[in-house]
Design a protein around this motif. Structure first.
Motif, PDB file in Angstrom:
ATOM      1  N   LYS A 125       3.816  13.576   4.842  1.00  0.00           N
ATOM      2  CA  LYS A 125       3.952  12.176   4.772  1.00  0.00           C
ATOM      3  C   LYS A 125       2.457  11.378   4.240  1.00  0.00           C
ATOM      4  N   THR A 126       3.169  10.136   3.945  1.00  0.00           N
ATOM      5  CA  THR A 126       2.045   9.086   4.082  1.00  0.00           C
ATOM      6  C   THR A 126       1.564   8.762   5.436  1.00  0.00           C
ATOM      7  N   ALA A 127       0.087   8.763   5.676  1.00  0.00           N
ATOM      8  CA  ALA A 127       0.353   8.844   7.467  1.00  0.00           C
ATOM      9  C   ALA A 127       0.291   6.921   7.291  1.00  0.00           C
ATOM     10  N   SER A 128       0.743   6.952   8.894  1.00  0.00           N
ATOM     11  CA  SER A 128       0.748   5.701   9.114  1.00  0.00           C
ATOM     12  C   SER A 128      -0.339   4.824  10.084  1.00  0.00           C
ATOM     13  N   SER A 129      -0.728   5.810  10.163  1.00  0.00           N
ATOM     14  CA  SER A 129      -2.214   4.907   9.899  1.00  0.00           C
ATOM     15  C   SER A 129      -3.603   5.465  10.533  1.00  0.00           C
ATOM     16  N   PRO A 130      -4.876   5.591   9.861  1.00  0.00           N
ATOM     17  CA  PRO A 130      -5.748   5.950   9.384  1.00  0.00           C
ATOM     18  C   PRO A 130      -6.245   6.890  10.355  1.00  0.00           C
ATOM     19  N   GLU A 131      -6.082   7.060  11.717  1.00  0.00           N
ATOM     20  CA  GLU A 131      -6.111   8.099  12.730  1.00  0.00           C
ATOM     21  C   GLU A 131      -5.392   9.149  12.570  1.00  0.00           C
ATOM     22  N   ARG A 132      -4.246   8.738  12.098  1.00  0.00           N
ATOM     23  CA  ARG A 132      -3.011   9.756  11.784  1.00  0.00           C
ATOM     24  C   ARG A 132      -3.957  10.821  10.209  1.00  0.00           C
ATOM     25  N   ILE A 133      -5.351  10.086   9.386  1.00  0.00           N
ATOM     26  CA  ILE A 133      -4.896  11.327   8.649  1.00  0.00           C
ATOM     27  C   ILE A 133      -5.966  12.634   8.244  1.00  0.00           C
ATOM     28  N   ASN A 134      -5.267  13.483   8.089  1.00  0.00           N
ATOM     29  CA  ASN A 134      -5.615  14.716   7.969  1.00  0.00           C
ATOM     30  C   ASN A 134      -5.651  15.574   6.781  1.00  0.00           C
ATOM     31  N   CYS A 135      -5.430  14.702   5.634  1.00  0.00           N
ATOM     32  CA  CYS A 135      -5.715  15.759   4.584  1.00  0.00           C
ATOM     33  C   CYS A 135      -5.289  14.170   2.930  1.00  0.00           C
ATOM     34  N   LEU A 136      -6.390  14.677   2.224  1.00  0.00           N
ATOM     35  CA  LEU A 136      -6.617  14.027   1.020  1.00  0.00           C
ATOM     36  C   LEU A 136      -6.026  14.192  -0.202  1.00  0.00           C
ATOM     37  N   VAL A 158      -3.210  11.135   3.902  1.00  0.00           N
ATOM     38  CA  VAL A 158      -1.813  11.258   3.979  1.00  0.00           C
ATOM     39  C   VAL A 158      -2.066  12.277   5.300  1.00  0.00           C
ATOM     40  N   GLU A 159      -0.855  12.733   5.988  1.00  0.00           N
ATOM     41  CA  GLU A 159      -0.467  13.384   7.306  1.00  0.00           C
ATOM     42  C   GLU A 159       0.253  14.439   7.572  1.00  0.00           C
ATOM     43  N   ALA A 160      -0.651  15.821   7.197  1.00  0.00           N
ATOM     44  CA  ALA A 160      -0.152  17.175   7.328  1.00  0.00           C
ATOM     45  C   ALA A 160       0.532  18.036   8.174  1.00  0.00           C
ATOM     46  N   ASP A 161       1.156  19.037   7.683  1.00  0.00           N
ATOM     47  CA  ASP A 161       1.546  19.826   9.078  1.00  0.00           C
ATOM     48  C   ASP A 161       2.025  21.475   8.428  1.00  0.00           C
ATOM     49  N   LEU A 162       0.590  21.662   8.406  1.00  0.00           N
ATOM     50  CA  LEU A 162       0.824  22.693   7.460  1.00  0.00           C
ATOM     51  C   LEU A 162       1.553  24.305   8.208  1.00  0.00           C
ATOM     52  N   ARG A 163       1.919  23.964   9.639  1.00  0.00           N
ATOM     53  CA  ARG A 163       2.291  25.023   9.586  1.00  0.00           C
ATOM     54  C   ARG A 163       4.021  24.510   9.575  1.00  0.00           C
ATOM     55  N   LYS A 164       4.515  23.527   8.972  1.00  0.00           N
ATOM     56  CA  LYS A 164       5.877  23.498   8.575  1.00  0.00           C
ATOM     57  C   LYS A 164       5.871  22.881   7.278  1.00  0.00           C
ATOM     58  N   LEU A 165       4.946  23.041   6.560  1.00  0.00           N
ATOM     59  CA  LEU A 165       4.524  22.246   4.981  1.00  0.00           C
ATOM     60  C   LEU A 165       5.501  21.740   4.736  1.00  0.00           C
ATOM     61  N   THR A 166       4.930  20.484   5.859  1.00  0.00           N
ATOM     62  CA  THR A 166       5.306  18.795   5.868  1.00  0.00           C
ATOM     63  C   THR A 166       4.209  17.808   5.682  1.00  0.00           C
ATOM     64  N   ILE A 212       0.992  -0.996  -0.110  1.00  0.00           N
ATOM     65  CA  ILE A 212       0.062   0.595   0.158  1.00  0.00           C
ATOM     66  C   ILE A 212       0.703   1.301   0.217  1.00  0.00           C
ATOM     67  N   GLU A 213       0.611   2.392  -0.901  1.00  0.00           N
ATOM     68  CA  GLU A 213       1.999   3.223  -1.331  1.00  0.00           C
ATOM     69  C   GLU A 213       0.933   4.373  -0.936  1.00  0.00           C
ATOM     70  N   GLU A 214      -0.176   4.606  -0.665  1.00  0.00           N
ATOM     71  CA  GLU A 214      -0.755   6.146   0.022  1.00  0.00           C
ATOM     72  C   GLU A 214      -2.546   5.189   0.093  1.00  0.00           C
ATOM     73  N   SER A 215      -2.598   5.749   1.151  1.00  0.00           N
ATOM     74  CA  SER A 215      -4.598   5.412   1.650  1.00  0.00           C
ATOM     75  C   SER A 215      -4.715   6.961   3.002  1.00  0.00           C
TER      76      SER A 215
END
Length: 203
Positions: free
Chosen positions: A144-155, A134-142, A129-132
């Motif tokens: 990354k692929t979310a490590s778990s469903p709970e960490r997804i905050n960007c689609l 994204v975990e975004a940090d808009l303060r740091k503009l980073t 699975i490559e992508e399901s």
């Protein structure tokens, strides 16, 4: 209920890549779809190739200054004028391939839930699975692929289904800022925030 699925497909001079996508679309068991091809000035015959293969098709033509977000915004504006609120919208890239039950399964999963659906992206070479999401940090503009469903905050929009009514509530893309990825991602971040709030409100 056979809900109509509008497929928003931005393309630009990738005829061979787009053709693989079209082959997948032609193989779908679910036939109640409309392809909205958003061609931002291709010169390689992409639109002509698609027109020969797909009957239920609308082509929006740009001159090369829409970019990705602008192309999707053109599609959204067309939908606002021509589609029903309870129609399903699929945002997808032309380099995504999928099996013949892709649309059918998505429509089945969406029925009874007025939200959105993001399939997992599988790397066919590695089998992982490559992508399901994204975990975004808009303060740091980073991003990354979310490590778990709970960490997804960007689609991402590599296969994002939602109803047109949801799009109207969330708002538009920022085409004037493309290709600035942080502003595009800000819009998608708003989408996932809305989804969580709406889901909690409904439960």
């Amino acid at each position: 209920m056979m809900e109509l699925v509008h497929i928003l497909l931005p393309v630009y001079n990738r005829r061979a890549v787009t053709e693989k996508f079209i082959e997948c679309l032609c193989a779908q068991s679910y036939r109640n779809y409309h392809l909205l091809l958003i061609d931002d000035g291709s010169t390689d015959g992409t639109s002509e190739m698609v027109s020969e293969r797909i009957n239920n098709l609308t082509v929006l033509r740009g001159v090369g200054d829409w970019w990705w977000a602008g192309s999707l915004q053109q599609g959204i504006e067309w939908l606002k004028r021509n589609a029903a609120d309870d129609d399903v919208v699929l945002f997808i890239n032309d380099d995504v391939t999928f099996g013949p039950e892709f649309l059918m399964k998505a429509v089945e999963l969406l029925q009874g839930y007025r939200g959105m659906l993001l399939p997992q992206v599988l790397n066919t070479r590695s089998g992982c699975i490559e992508e399901s999401g994204v975990e975004a940090d808009l303060r740091k503009l980073t991003f990354k692929t979310a490590s778990s469903p709970e960490r997804i905050n960007c689609l991402p929009t590599r296969g994002l289904f939602m109803y047109l009514s949801v799009i109207k509530q969330v708002g538009d893309f920022f085409p004037g800022c493309s290709p600035t990825i942080c502003l595009i991602m800000s819009t998608l971040y708003a989408l996932i925030e809305w989804a969580f709030l709406y889901g909690h409100h409904q439960s």
